[in-house]
Design an enzyme around this catalytic site. Structure first.
Site, short mmCIF file in Angstrom:
data_model
loop_
_atom_site.label_atom_id
_atom_site.label_comp_id
_atom_site.label_asym_id
_atom_site.label_seq_id
_atom_site.Cartn_x
_atom_site.Cartn_y
_atom_site.Cartn_z
CG HIS A 150 -2.05 -0.88 1.22
ND1 HIS A 150 -3.05 -0.76 0.29
CD2 HIS A 150 -2.39 -1.93 2.00
CE1 HIS A 150 -3.97 -1.69 0.51
NE2 HIS A 150 -3.59 -2.43 1.53
N GLY B 115 -1.27 -10.70 5.80
CA GLY B 115 -0.71 -9.43 6.26
C GLY B 115 -0.25 -9.54 7.69
NE ARG C 121 -4.74 4.70 -5.45
CZ ARG C 121 -6.02 5.04 -5.42
NH1 ARG C 121 -6.95 4.15 -5.15
NH2 ARG C 121 -6.36 6.30 -5.66
CE LYS C 122 -8.97 -3.80 -1.33
NZ LYS C 122 -7.60 -4.07 -0.86
#
Lengths: 299, 299
Positions: B64, B268, B94-95
């Site tokens: 991110h 994550g 990035r969506k």
């Protein structure tokens, strides 16, 4: 007629619990402007030039900080200074669209530190209510506001029907402290007036603009619908209808403000792409949108 | 059994038209890793430390970039260097979620210049097909790949049912050159095998994972479904089930790879939050996900 559309911006300002929404409504009344300019340009100089040209005509400057190649926090400071001097609010059109943990960081951290300078930002309701919880944990203590994207202006987008209904429900469930309105093409928040019988039953069935059909009794929203006041900001506006080659579709200020009962028109290329005449063109948009609002009040 | 899930990653690599997808599948086979690590940390040093610790265990590093407070293009260069040295691809999560004109700039410009260093990125199909056209105009000439978000891992998200179906349709309509797969929780691309009768009729009705129900004959997709090969990358994975306080929900590697037939697990906090033991924990995830894949092949 939707109850919100027959109130003046000044009346609405007095009652709004969110400081950013209140300030926006006050500015709209004071400057007689329901025009937001979208500065989709890629250098600090271009952004500031456009803002200096049209800042007095608009209630809101909409940014995409992540397309500016020489963005700095000093630039952001200068934008904040101009927003105070020229009396507009700053709306970073970030369209947050991730889970709560991630958007919390995207909003507060990184090179852009959006929450430190943007009065208003927006988010897609797509990831569920966690996106609002995450953003409000950062923005609400700062007095910021959030718009949910309930509809979009682009061709064949999926923010329609049930999706739009759920966006509105999610806003209601979040309460009025941080979520101040919607990006939408229509008055998506209960388009029909609330009759006494409906109020007794606690049910409101929306109709009139095709998208909203809201059960006012559902999940945490059981309040007085007359107290509701969502700002509707509408992109995809030009003085003449049309589109671009990547699916954007345009409507006119009159269609947006008068026909659809929205509150603020967002104009991008219609203003900033008319090089050297930005102020003149912005004044045309301001006038067209304000006249549509005044005409709406007389209905 | 979905036809894609019984092929090896090596077989799939040979046939894929997109260079990034091909490279990812080759790396997965070479390193015996269908593990992506998500480095959701906020400084260059932290990102690079984690990547150096776990880079040999993973097929993909997910970033991110907009949460990194000291991001520079030199950092991006170092990440690219590590991706070559340690053999992984870079996926900027990035969506993208805006109209075509805007995402084109967000992908190529600004401080982050994502298209210049990220092999893979992702987008929400929400704005309609213009978002794919915009991104592919930048990314396809560079050999990049795009994932569409067909489902999300967070609680009460709206990427379900018809939305997911339309995401898959949009990918098919875009062709195989740039859209290489999905972010999803399930095998959303035609879960059922294509029978001869169905092929004659040109109709494929998906079932088995609840979401996909796809008319294979619709709008621009009329091809041979056996040739289809979408990568499914799945977030929300930990070794034990659970969630966070902002709506994230976790499943195990076995559930994701074996039960749901997805291709890559994205981990994550399960890795980077275990300070000092990142490599050890990453190896556990790699092993669990790879064993689930090998078991799937034997079915």
């Amino acid at each position: 007629m939707h109850p919100t559309t027959i109130k003046t911006y000044a009346e609405r300002a007095k009652l709004h619990p969110n400081p950013t929404a209140r300030r926006l409504l006050e500015i709209m009344e004071r400057k007689k402007s329901n025009l937001a300019v979208s500065v989709d340009v890629t250098t600090v100089k271009e952004v500031l030039d456009i803002v200096r040209s049209v800042g007095t005509k608009v209630c809101c400057v909409k940014t995409h900080c992540d397309i500016i190649q020489d963005f700095t926090l000093d630039f952001a400071k200068e934008l904040v200074r101009l927003s105070q001097q020229m009396d507009f609010i700053i709306f970073e059109d970030r369209k947050f669209a991730d889970i709560g943990n991630t958007v919390t960081l995207q909003y507060s951290a990184g090179l852009h530190r959006i929450s430190s300078w943007a009065d208003l930002t927006n988010a897609h309701p797509l990831p569920g209510p966690g996106i609002i919880s995450g953003l409000s944990s950062v923005g609400q203590p700062l007095g910021r506001g959030l718009l949910l994207l309930a509809e979009m202006s682009s061709k064949d987008n999926l923010a329609t029907g049930q999706y739009t209904t759920e966006a509105v429900q999610m806003a209601r469930q979040a309460g009025r402290g941080f979520v101040v309105g919607f990006i939408a093409m229509n008055r998506v928040d209960i388009p029909s007036p609330v009759s006494k019988i409906q109020k007794v039953n606690g049910m409101v069935n929306g109709h009139g603009h095709g998208n909203a059909s809201v059960n006012g009794n559902g999940n945490g929203y059981g309040g007085d619908k007359e107290m509701e006041d969502y700002l509707i900001l509408t992109p995809g506006v030009q003085l003449s209808k049309g589109g671009d080659t990547l699916g954007q579709q345009y409507r006119t200020p009159h269609q947006v403000i008068f026909d659809s009962g929205c509150d603020v028109i967002i104009v991008g290329r219609g203003i900033y792409a008319v090089k050297g005449k930005e102020a003149e063109v912005a004044e045309e948009y301001r006038k067209a949108a304000w006249e549509a609002y005044e005409r709406r009040l007389r209905c």
